[in-house]
Design a protein around this motif. Structure first.
Motif, PDB file in Angstrom:
ATOM      1  N   ALA A 194       0.851  -1.186   0.000  1.00 16.71           N
ATOM      2  CA  ALA A 194       0.000   0.000   0.000  1.00 16.71           C
ATOM      3  C   ALA A 194       0.886   1.234   0.000  1.00 16.71           C
ATOM      4  N   ILE A 195       0.592   2.159  -0.882  1.00  8.65           N
ATOM      5  CA  ILE A 195       1.279   3.449  -0.883  1.00  8.65           C
ATOM      6  C   ILE A 195       0.262   4.514  -0.481  1.00  8.65           C
ATOM      7  N   SER A 196       0.625   5.269   0.526  1.00 11.80           N
ATOM      8  CA  SER A 196      -0.274   6.286   1.055  1.00 11.80           C
ATOM      9  C   SER A 196      -0.073   7.596   0.306  1.00 11.80           C
ATOM     10  N   VAL A 197      -1.159   8.119  -0.236  1.00 12.04           N
ATOM     11  CA  VAL A 197      -1.133   9.395  -0.953  1.00 12.04           C
ATOM     12  C   VAL A 197      -2.110  10.336  -0.268  1.00 12.04           C
ATOM     13  N   THR A 198      -1.588  11.427   0.279  1.00 14.76           N
ATOM     14  CA  THR A 198      -2.412  12.343   1.061  1.00 14.76           C
ATOM     15  C   THR A 198      -2.964  13.481   0.218  1.00 14.76           C
ATOM     16  N   THR A 199      -2.159  13.961  -0.704  1.00 15.71           N
ATOM     17  CA  THR A 199      -2.512  15.104  -1.531  1.00 15.71           C
ATOM     18  C   THR A 199      -1.767  14.991  -2.858  1.00 15.71           C
ATOM     19  N   PRO A 210       7.177  16.659   5.104  1.00 20.54           N
ATOM     20  CA  PRO A 210       8.272  17.341   4.396  1.00 20.54           C
ATOM     21  C   PRO A 210       9.355  16.455   3.811  1.00 20.54           C
ATOM     22  N   ARG A 211       9.592  15.259   4.362  1.00 24.15           N
ATOM     23  CA  ARG A 211      10.668  14.431   3.838  1.00 24.15           C
ATOM     24  C   ARG A 211      10.170  13.112   3.250  1.00 24.15           C
ATOM     25  N   ALA A 212       8.878  13.053   2.971  1.00 22.14           N
ATOM     26  CA  ALA A 212       8.324  11.905   2.266  1.00 22.14           C
ATOM     27  C   ALA A 212       8.457  12.155   0.765  1.00 22.14           C
ATOM     28  N   ALA A 213       8.299  11.117  -0.024  1.00 27.37           N
ATOM     29  CA  ALA A 213       8.384  11.262  -1.476  1.00 27.37           C
ATOM     30  C   ALA A 213       7.286  12.191  -1.972  1.00 27.37           C
ATOM     31  N   ALA A 214       7.568  12.928  -3.028  1.00 29.73           N
ATOM     32  CA  ALA A 214       6.581  13.827  -3.615  1.00 29.73           C
ATOM     33  C   ALA A 214       5.379  13.024  -4.116  1.00 29.73           C
ATOM     34  N   PRO A 215       4.196  13.626  -4.130  1.00 29.06           N
ATOM     35  CA  PRO A 215       2.995  12.895  -4.567  1.00 29.06           C
ATOM     36  C   PRO A 215       3.142  12.239  -5.939  1.00 29.06           C
ATOM     37  N   GLU A 216       3.765  12.924  -6.889  1.00 33.43           N
ATOM     38  CA  GLU A 216       3.919  12.357  -8.230  1.00 33.43           C
ATOM     39  C   GLU A 216       4.761  11.084  -8.199  1.00 33.43           C
ATOM     40  N   ILE A 230       2.806  -6.860  -8.776  1.00 35.90           N
ATOM     41  CA  ILE A 230       2.744  -6.797  -7.310  1.00 35.90           C
ATOM     42  C   ILE A 230       1.413  -6.187  -6.888  1.00 35.90           C
ATOM     43  N   PRO A 231       0.622  -6.869  -6.068  1.00 36.84           N
ATOM     44  CA  PRO A 231      -0.648  -6.309  -5.616  1.00 36.84           C
ATOM     45  C   PRO A 231      -0.443  -4.942  -4.962  1.00 36.84           C
ATOM     46  N   ALA A 232      -1.123  -3.927  -5.482  1.00 31.57           N
ATOM     47  CA  ALA A 232      -0.922  -2.560  -5.009  1.00 31.57           C
ATOM     48  C   ALA A 232      -2.240  -1.955  -4.535  1.00 31.57           C
ATOM     49  N   HIS A 233      -2.155  -1.244  -3.450  1.00 24.95           N
ATOM     50  CA  HIS A 233      -3.323  -0.622  -2.818  1.00 24.95           C
ATOM     51  C   HIS A 233      -3.038   0.862  -2.641  1.00 24.95           C
ATOM     52  N   CYS A 234      -3.963   1.713  -3.017  1.00 26.00           N
ATOM     53  CA  CYS A 234      -3.819   3.155  -2.824  1.00 26.00           C
ATOM     54  C   CYS A 234      -4.547   3.550  -1.540  1.00 26.00           C
ATOM     55  N   SER A 235      -3.777   4.023  -0.573  1.00 28.40           N
ATOM     56  CA  SER A 235      -4.351   4.439   0.710  1.00 28.40           C
ATOM     57  C   SER A 235      -4.399   5.959   0.771  1.00 28.40           C
ATOM     58  N   ILE A 236      -5.589   6.508   0.838  1.00 30.66           N
ATOM     59  CA  ILE A 236      -5.738   7.952   0.956  1.00 30.66           C
ATOM     60  C   ILE A 236      -5.801   8.244   2.450  1.00 30.66           C
ATOM     61  N   ALA A 237      -4.629   8.486   3.019  1.00 28.51           N
ATOM     62  CA  ALA A 237      -4.546   8.524   4.474  1.00 28.51           C
ATOM     63  C   ALA A 237      -3.475   9.499   4.952  1.00 28.51           C
ATOM     64  N   PRO A 238      -3.885  10.353   5.897  1.00 29.51           N
ATOM     65  CA  PRO A 238      -5.262  10.521   6.364  1.00 29.51           C
ATOM     66  C   PRO A 238      -6.004  11.569   5.536  1.00 29.51           C
ATOM     67  N   ILE A 239      -7.313  11.517   5.610  1.00 25.56           N
ATOM     68  CA  ILE A 239      -8.136  12.586   5.061  1.00 25.56           C
ATOM     69  C   ILE A 239      -8.177  13.703   6.108  1.00 25.56           C
ATOM     70  N   ILE A 240      -7.675  14.873   5.762  1.00 27.52           N
ATOM     71  CA  ILE A 240      -7.692  16.021   6.671  1.00 27.52           C
ATOM     72  C   ILE A 240      -8.750  16.993   6.172  1.00 27.52           C
ATOM     73  N   PRO A 241      -9.830  17.169   6.927  1.00 30.21           N
ATOM     74  CA  PRO A 241     -10.917  18.041   6.474  1.00 30.21           C
ATOM     75  C   PRO A 241     -10.435  19.448   6.145  1.00 30.21           C
ATOM     76  N   ALA A 242     -10.915  19.963   5.031  1.00 28.15           N
ATOM     77  CA  ALA A 242     -10.632  21.337   4.598  1.00 28.15           C
ATOM     78  C   ALA A 242      -9.158  21.577   4.286  1.00 28.15           C
ATOM     79  N   ILE A 243      -8.365  20.493   4.236  1.00 26.09           N
ATOM     80  CA  ILE A 243      -6.951  20.604   3.872  1.00 26.09           C
ATOM     81  C   ILE A 243      -6.633  19.665   2.709  1.00 26.09           C
TER      82      ILE A 243
END
Length: 369
Positions: A194-199, A210-216, A230-243
């Motif tokens: 699972a790769i977590s993508v926040t924004t 700040p030191r995680a890989a860029a979203p792209e 490889i089985p891949a899962h997209c985790s949208i985590a965490p969801i931050i309201p209004a951000i």
């Protein structure tokens, strides 16, 4: 004299290193108003450097009986995480060691070089019974120091040798360094990632994590995992309201276009010291929006900054929570992607196989075949 606005600590998520008082520890004198005024006079402090302390624990598998977490065992090759995600629920673990969940958590790291050796001995025990091991549950297994230590890779090599299933959660495209090994495990249904993508906004990501890989880079890594089988899962985590919630639909759409067929979301959690650290972050980066963000957070957490109770802590309630659920479900349906319940695991989703398990050779040796 009015209190000055806090100066941003560039390149880090947390904006202070306050030590929690819940363990009876004294707060450090360099915090608070004193630091604010010093920075106005002298400028920001010298750039914080990351230090790594090696430790040799006697055990490496952590077991849990939480009714809210579907996996029952995990491995954390590191303590602390240089990614510096301000929202990280693992930050309070540093407090157990008389260290700050703030800046200490992302600058004073601990590595466990003997993790693979201990795991091999654990799996070799005649009493051991296999179930998927979760990696990345507390700190990221592919944070920057993994490039030199390679502890995560060593652990994966032991798991491949023992035919033991593993799930990985990361915010780094550094997982691709092990893509050949992961592909070999995937052939035997022994791994899911699972790769977590926040924004999708790199500037926002630079503030949040700040030191995680860029979203792209994370999105591209998802596609490369799929291409490698490889089985891949997209985790949208965490969801931050209004951000960050505005990016939910686009993240799902782009993941689906890359062939990812599983996605999930997790709402923002603010346990213990994470709540004041996050509020501090809002005051620095989004002072005009801070009140709205926390109002929504409290509305989905029973009027609290965080819900710590079993059975409800991962199940936000209220109008906003239902709105996020509906948006996520509709986005997945439109993209033709499978939505995953927050309580389920990748092991269940991808049907990882425990029946192939074989006790590994001890003495540090791997099988030739």
């Amino acid at each position: 004299m009015s209190k000055p606005r806090r100066v941003e600590v560039h390149g880090r998520g947390a904006q202070s290193d306050k030590v929690p008082t819940r363990f009876g520890l004294n707060e450090r004198e360099v915090d608070g108003d004193w630091r604010d005024y010093v920075e106005l006079l002298d400028g920001p402090p010298v750039k914080l450097r990351t230090t790594v302390t090696e430790e040799n624990p006697k055990t490496i598998l952590s077991f849990n009986q939480s009714p809210d977490i579907a996996f029952d065992r995990s491995i954390n090759a590191y303590r602390g995480c240089e990614h510096g995600c301000i929202y990280c629920f693992a930050r309070p673990t540093h407090a157990y060691h008389d260290l700050s969940p703030g800046l200490d958590f992302e600058t004073k790291l601990f590595a466990k070089p003997n993790a693979a050796e201990i795991l091999r001995k654990t799996l070799a025990s005649p009493r051991y019974r296999p179930k998927p091991i979760a990696m990345g549950t507390n700190t990221d297994p592919y944070q920057p120091i993994e490039r030199n230590y390679r502890i995560t890779r060593q652990v994966l090599e032991v798991c491949l040798d023992a035919r033991h299933p593993v799930t990985i959660t990361t915010k780094s495209d550094r997982v691709l360094d092990d893509i050949a090994l992961l592909a070999e495990m995937a052939k035997r249904r022994l791994v899911a990632v699972a790769i977590s993508v926040t924004t999708l906004d790199p500037k926002l990501s630079g503030k949040l994590e700040p030191r995680a890989a860029a979203p792209e880079k994370r999105m591209a890594a998802l596609g490369k995992l799929v291409d490698a089988g490889i089985p891949a899962h997209c985790s949208i985590a965490p969801i931050i309201p209004a951000i960050t919630d505005e990016f939910m639909e686009e993240i799902i759409q782009r993941a689906a276009a890359m062939g990812v067929n599983s996605a999930g979301w997790i709402p923002l959690r603010l346990p213990h010291e994470v709540a004041p650290l996050f509020r501090e972050w809002l005051d620095v980066h989004y002072p005009e929006r801070a009140g709205k963000v926390m109002s929504i957070v409290r509305s989905i957490r029973s009027s609290r900054d965080n819900d710590p109770d079993f059975f409800t802590r991962l199940k936000p309630t209220g109008v906003w929570a239902e709105l996020f659920r509906t948006r996520f479900r509709i986005a997945c349906k439109r993209a033709g992607i499978s939505s995953t319940a927050m309580s389920s695991t990748m092991g269940e989703r991808f049907e990882l196989d425990c029946t192939q398990f074989r006790a590994p050779e001890t003495g540090g040796q791997l099988r030739l075949l």
